[in-house]
Design an enzyme around this catalytic site. Structure first.
Site, mmCIF file in Angstrom:
data_model
loop_
_atom_site.group_PDB
_atom_site.id
_atom_site.type_symbol
_atom_site.label_atom_id
_atom_site.label_comp_id
_atom_site.label_asym_id
_atom_site.label_seq_id
_atom_site.Cartn_x
_atom_site.Cartn_y
_atom_site.Cartn_z
ATOM 1 C CG HIS A 189 40.054 -24.674 -5.041
ATOM 2 N ND1 HIS A 189 39.774 -24.547 -6.380
ATOM 3 C CD2 HIS A 189 41.173 -23.928 -4.815
ATOM 4 C CE1 HIS A 189 40.675 -23.752 -6.952
ATOM 5 N NE2 HIS A 189 41.524 -23.365 -6.019
ATOM 6 C CG ASP A 228 42.064 -17.612 -6.759
ATOM 7 O OD1 ASP A 228 42.342 -17.256 -5.610
ATOM 8 O OD2 ASP A 228 42.712 -18.486 -7.384
ATOM 9 C CG HIS A 230 44.477 -21.512 -8.643
ATOM 10 N ND1 HIS A 230 45.059 -20.593 -7.788
ATOM 11 C CD2 HIS A 230 45.477 -22.290 -9.108
ATOM 12 C CE1 HIS A 230 46.362 -20.812 -7.740
ATOM 13 N NE2 HIS A 230 46.646 -21.830 -8.533
ATOM 14 C CG ASP A 317 45.816 -16.791 -6.844
ATOM 15 O OD1 ASP A 317 44.872 -16.111 -7.297
ATOM 16 O OD2 ASP A 317 45.641 -17.892 -6.285
#
Length: 528
Positions: A189, A228, A230, A317
């Site tokens: 990120h 991921d 996200h 995740d």
């Protein structure tokens, strides 16, 4: 804690656990992997690396361990005969956002203890490496850290990034056939400008690895596959205007999860359209859906792009027990994904089901990368068929795959049409929220639309904090920029040095491998 791998050691010793049909299938897949390796070629780059002037302590640390940079670009070795999988564990015992925060050292402790207990590190197919510090110069190749690198990149951050570089060296020297960096803090990120922590990330480990491989080994064409849950918005932003980096991210739909981005309309900058491929997944997508996306979209695009290296941002995740998301992926699904994708290197990102997912998922990935049987790696509560892809979600995925295949097919036409819309410069404005540090950033990014190269980039960034605002100006020159763009960019930096509106001015000259940070208040310039 025992994972219940009762037959794991026996399977690894005897090679049993797969029926004849599965064994034949494995031979076919191994043949495909070998052919894939043959396709990946590497080149050389003329510029020489320099020792950072702004990071003397890290340079001394490297010299003490015999890992200091050598003069001249290095040629990647032929990895056809390499047999081992390289691993690094770095749990970052002394770094956590808070003692109870999901991003803390326990994320890797259960995994590490279990893998050692089960004897995986004693297998001849596995080779463990020791971490090292990344240099400040390695960070400066990717980020404009505000106010400086030392503030944003703590020693644990430097070790996590440096661990990726250690495995990158091992890969390029053909000491290993592939590698997995089990490190934290994560990084996908973190964007080009780093005012603070967002999405648990300060600096981007995988982007730092990419620029290191380019500078040190002349690697140019790479693919990053972000798995991921996200959206990897930081990695996407860093390479958004780079046609030599293919970024593919499949993640839970941004309308339902942080960071709220990663839609199919996000295709790349004007000269790199189609080199960013996003696949938003409906919440509840199980193994079936994710593997469908891999087989139908990701692998065909990789085959067409023919990268020199494939890197995997290996977030975990998507697992059905993860507390921060809503997906239904299993350890077996992760292992199968890794086996099919066959990345040259994986770097751990997220994953917060510390006991119920991470030990199983990491074990499955390690075995898959090592070419070993992972069929007995299952969560205690997992039963095949317990998660089924909803018909409406399957239709959604089919539509996304069809749309992105069309975008990929027409990428050169899209670039030609988009470039024709702009003059000498292309500008876009962005708002970026740092959820961890509660910073609101306003950015104006300008790209030089050069007919001879990718073009240099300038960033005018203003960060609003609760007590004060910070405004910076940054100039970035790509490693393969033409001489005219390099000269123009350096002049842009020089002109801003006396501009009263900016507190910090930065130069990132990847072509010359020179990085500068100027403090308007102290009138001092740091050169990395």
């Amino acid at each position: 804690m025992k994972l219940g791998f009762g037959k794991l050691r026996d399977v690894l010793k005897t090679g049993l656990g797969k029926d004849t049909e599965a064994g034949e299938k494995e031979q076919v897949e191994e043949k495909n992997k070998a052919e894939k390796e043959d396709i990946r070629t590497t080149g050389n780059e003329e510029n020489k690396p320099e020792i950072s002037e702004g990071n003397e302590e890290n340079t001394m640390e490297l010299k003490m361990t015999g890992l200091e940079q050598k003069d001249g670009p290095l040629s990647p070795a032929d990895r056809i005969g390499a047999k081992k999988t390289g691993l690094i564990f770095f749990p970052a015992f002394d770094w956590a956002i808070s003692p109870t925060h999901p991003e803390r050292e326990e994320r890797l402790l259960y995994t590490r203890d279990q893998i050692f207990e089960e004897g995986l590190m004693d297998l001849p197919e596995i080779s463990e490496y020791k971490p090292r510090l990344a240099e400040y110069k390695d960070i400066a190749r990717v980020h404009f850290c505000v106010p400086d690198i030392e503030t944003q990149a703590t020693p644990p951050h430097l070790i996590a990034a440096g661990s990726c570089l250690v495995l990158g060296d091992a890969l390029m020297k053909a000491e290993v056939k592939n590698a997995f960096a089990l490190v934290r803090p994560p990084g996908h990120h973190a964007m080009t400008v780093a005012h603070g922590n967002r999405g648990f990330c300060n600096i981007n480990n995988e982007a730092i690895l990419v620029e290191y491989l380019r500078r040190t080994y002349g690697i140019r064409r790479l693919a990053i596959i972000d798995t991921d849950v996200h959206h990897g918005d930081g990695t996407q932003e860093i390479f958004y205007n780079d046609p030599d980096v293919l970024f593919i991210s499949f993640h839970q739909d941004g309308r339902t999860l942080y960071p709220g981005s990663g839609f199919i309309s996000e295709l790349g900058g004007p000269k790199a359209l189609g080199r960013t491929i996003n696949i938003p997944l409906p919440p509840g997508t199980p193994d079936e859906g994710i593997l469908y996306v891999l087989d139908s979209l990701v692998l065909p695009i990789l085959e067409d792009f023919k990268p020199e290296l494939v890197l995997n941002s290996a977030g975990q995740d998507n697992h059905y027990t993860d507390p921060l998301a809503n997906m239904r992926f299993s350890a077996q699904g992760y292992a199968k994904l890794n086996e099919k994708l066959a990345p040259d290197m994986a770097v751990l990102e997220g994953g917060y089901a510390i006991q119920s997912a991470l030990p199983y998922v990491n074990t499955g990935i390690i075995l898959a990368m090592a070419g070993l049987d992972y069929s007995c790696v299952r969560e205690p509560d997992f039963k095949p068929g317990m998660f089924v892809q909803a018909a409406r979600d399957r239709k959604t995925l089919e539509e996304v795959v069809a749309a992105q295949l069309e975008n990929w097919k027409n990428r050169d036409r899209l670039v030609e049409a988009e470039v024709a819309k702009h003059g000498d410069f292309y500008t876009r404005r962005k708002q970026i929220f740092y959820d961890t540090d509660m910073i609101q950033e306003f950015q104006e990014e300008t790209i030089r639309m050069c007919p001879n190269c990718q073009g240099y980039k300038t960033i005018d960034s203003r960060a609003n904090r609760s007590i004060n605002d910070t405004r910076i100006f940054a100039v970035s020159v790509p490693i393969y920029a033409c001489d005219n763009c390099q000269a123009e960019a350096r002049e842009e930096y020089r002109k801003r040095l006396n501009h009263p509106g900016y507190e910090y001015i930065y130069l990132q000259d990847k072509k010359q491998d020179e990085y500068k940070a100027y403090n308007q208040r102290t009138k001092k310039e740091i050169v990395y």
